[in-house]
Design an enzyme around this catalytic site. Sequence first.
Site, mmCIF file in Angstrom:
data_model
loop_
_atom_site.group_PDB
_atom_site.id
_atom_site.type_symbol
_atom_site.label_atom_id
_atom_site.label_comp_id
_atom_site.label_asym_id
_atom_site.label_seq_id
_atom_site.Cartn_x
_atom_site.Cartn_y
_atom_site.Cartn_z
ATOM 1 N N SER A 145 0.596 -9.751 2.127
ATOM 2 C CA SER A 145 0.498 -8.453 2.801
ATOM 3 C C SER A 145 -0.108 -7.325 1.977
ATOM 4 C CB SER A 145 1.872 -8.016 3.310
ATOM 5 O OG SER A 145 2.207 -8.759 4.452
ATOM 6 N N LYS A 191 3.844 2.589 1.824
ATOM 7 C CA LYS A 191 4.060 1.761 3.018
ATOM 8 C C LYS A 191 5.392 2.145 3.668
ATOM 9 C CE LYS A 191 3.889 -3.124 4.462
ATOM 10 N NZ LYS A 191 3.865 -4.535 3.998
ATOM 11 N N SER A 223 0.164 -7.199 6.077
ATOM 12 C CA SER A 223 0.786 -6.176 6.886
ATOM 13 C C SER A 223 0.635 -4.753 6.338
ATOM 14 C CB SER A 223 2.277 -6.493 7.019
ATOM 15 O OG SER A 223 2.904 -6.387 5.757
#
Lengths: 471, 472, 93
Positions: free
Chosen positions: B166, B67, B142
């Site tokens: 997330s 990420k 996210s």
Amino acid sequence: MYENPDGVMIGLEVHVQLNKLKTKVFCGCSTDYHNDPPNSHVCPVCLGLPGSLPVINRKAVEAAIKIGLALNCKVEEHTQFYRKNYYYPDLPKGFQITQYDFPISSGGYITIEGEDGELKVGITRAHMEEDPGRLVHEGTIDKSKYTLIDYNRSGMALIEIVSDPDMRSPKEARRYLDKLRNIVEYLDIFDGDLEGALRVDANISIMGGQRAEIKNISSHKGAERALLFEIVRQKNVLRRGGVVVQETRHFDEAREITISMRSKEEAHDYRYFPEPDLVPLKISGWAPAIKATLPELPDARRMRFVEQYGITDDHAKALTSELKLAIFYEDVAKKADPKMAAVWVCDVLKGELNYRDLTVDAFKKENMQKIIELLASKKITEDGAVDIIRTLLDKGGSPDEIVKEKGLLKVEGDIVATAAEEAIKENQQAVADFRAGKEKALNSLVGAVMKKTKGRADARTAREMLLEKLG
Amino acid sequence: MATINELRERIHADSSEEIVAEYLEKIEKSKLNAFITVSKESALLQAREIDSKGHEGPLAGIPIAIKDNISTKGIQTTCASKILTGYVPPYDAHVIEKLKAAGAIIIGKTNMDEFAMGSSTETSFYGPTLNPWDTKRVPGGSSGGSAAAVAGGEAPVSLGSDTGGSVRCPASFCGVVGLKPTYGVISRYGLISYANSLEQIGPFGSCVRDVATIFDVIAGHDPRDSTSVNREANYSSALKNDVKGMKIGIPQEYFGEGTDKNVERSVRDAINTLEGLGATTIDIKMPNTKYALSAYYVIAMSEASSNLARFDGMRYGLRTEDSDWHTTFSQVRAAGFGDEVKRRILLGTYALSAGYHDKYYLKALKIRTLIKQDFERAFADVDVLIAPTMPYPAFKIGEKIDDPISLFLSDVDTVPVNLAGVPSISVPCGFTNGLPIGMQIIGKHFDEASILRAAFAFEENTDFHTRQPEGS
Amino acid sequence: MIGKKDLEHIGWLARIELSDEDKEKYTPKLNSVLDYFSELDKAETEGVEPTYHVLPMSNVFREDVPTASLSQEEALSNAPKNQHGFIKAPRMM
């Protein structure tokens, strides 16, 4: 009783940098940056890089406890760090990690010499925080076209010591600062000679009005000047029928004035909240052990000097007002008469050092011991001793060499006697004057003896001999 | 989708370089927009090195996607924000050090909601990531890029971060496995903070074993993170196909109004499956759940408003034309942050400001205590809790982006876990209209072993995790 | 409820410059969120301690031992403007 005619109330916030630690407060960067290029002692943590996290330096906490105890504060059971949110280019994270509720220690005091005798100044709190970076402005802060930032200082451990508003004059403020610095120096956690080691913000109000906060004070003298200026400024505001507003003012050291920093940023709202990246401290249990290792502090040492060495309180006070001086004195007194040592260190050496802007590091204790030994055994005169001290400071060498080179050995009694007889013979007018009751005439005879002995006679002995012979 | 074990065999037979090249090609051809940065050169270089050294380490030669809020030395790390475009960290996050030491190969940085603020990966400055199961739909967020990369076969495993769901939300929407560990189990050093008291890094994989394998590598104490705990554990050894006697709690509040009927049915069927394998179930009440969303958002936004104060354009990131300091600062941020980030910073600033601190921030933290107590009470009686991860399957791109409340509501089942700091794993447990459904298995502090075991047993006895979107 | 003036103040506190258009656009959204947050008022929290840290940890330290710093080059590598080893910021006033 000090009247305090202007109703002056001064509180000081003193930032002491723990520059004797090896590393910064929240990262492992070395604190030894003073001679290195900018931004060369930084890491992701103290540079505020995204993703970096702080970890507390154990030694910084110990030092904070030491300071708290030395200032007669209570070390709190539970202490934690907060974020103080504000923005300034020297603050790499956009907040400062500091303490708010639950400071590490609070509720202490120190005593200083006030306008009317001993004054107890309350210590509201002494808490830990991180130092911001250093800003360099081209010219002055209000005219500079840009700002340069060096983050080497960023993250240095600071102890902020907040006093109660107990001081009533700039002089008291200065004495408070002297005393405070003296105490922290005794604790061996701080070197006051390094740049930025001790910084002061001053809060001052007069006549019960609003207070102004003065920032950017970097010396004790500066604090006194800034406060003197501020009292005059506030009085003028009142005299003109104005109102003193609460604001932050910047001290311009060169011009010795304070400048208003008023702008929109004055609407401070620090939005304190506990630092999520640091867990609480429960370290009051450390206090007894740390207390046991606390060195003797200035007030205690002063009392001991009076008792142990039989010296005057004034001398003891002067000797303990600087840690190095106190240590020097005790070293000298180990092998020399303590009373004489006090007189010669305080009344002569200290003045000669100040005159040359030197510290006591510039003088060897062995030399002082030797000088006092020569004095005590009456081998040199007091003038000779002063000469030796000056020569050692200016040219170096050893007391024995200087005595030899300059011929400072005190002359024997019969030589003085001979010189006195000669002086009487050669200065009949003075003798007549003296006999006629003009006591002052004796001085010129003493002068004549000194001249004949090239200053190596003791003036008091010469005077006694003259009186005897004229008797 | 290949598992780590399958890849290990292929790396042994062929080479890591070939495997990495295949994934890189897949990424290049993809329309999912799962990656912000593909580190092609360094990945191939690293693979060749590993091949020449003989594949040592538990992840030797295995590609992994990261990420873009996890710092990678020498690889741009943007948080999907304009303000950090071009920022190249001079250091590796703790988890990256661990992965590299284990022989894993960083193939790229994945798309996300800007600064992890969102549940759909639509707020990225680099455009939305598409859901591999239906490219008109969001992958969740996210960590949408990390989940979509695994579901779309663009990476076998990946890392995300979970502040309020997330990791679990995109795992659920993309039909993969995602783990949010107990707070403190994985070092956050190098994870760019959104809300530091809530978040943890977590792994994604196509099966529970892969997630446990990555977790074993990246978990563990790190002295650079003061909230990192010091405990030894071997999570892979918890993977036993055996839930006999395990007590499962079913929190009633997680099946409430707004939960899609098919989602509820799938999760209840899954619980029945585990019961059939010997687990027992009881209904649990967690009465403070209704306050969790508000409390979560107040805390997250408050912390974020401070965490994001460092983006001033001085030391890194976007710099606009210079004026005076305070104006420049405000303009850098106006130009560099997207709308959602600005709104959250503004709300967080408000919630901490004089006069409102107690009403919002302090109150939210008190509610956090109540929610934590709900979990403590529940875990006095049960080993794990099982609930839907998301109340509904992946929604359409653009469907919720203009209504902040409806977007917040999608996090209703995930945020209590972050408030309490407990671990939770999301595993695929069904489909509705061709879209995957996830269930989350929540455990006590540090009891990842139980949730991994329940997830593993479920997976061993079902085949939801083996289904793949077309073209993956 | 927050109005335009409040929003300006918050924008200043947060150092985010807001255009008139931003203010128009944000105000209703922020208010709808604040309205939603009023849910918090319903929770009974009398006597409840706040949870700042979810794990009961305390006393985490590092020893006072230096570790490597970044080089000056690394430290400045991401800075948009620098001069003679310093990071260059705008004028203060």
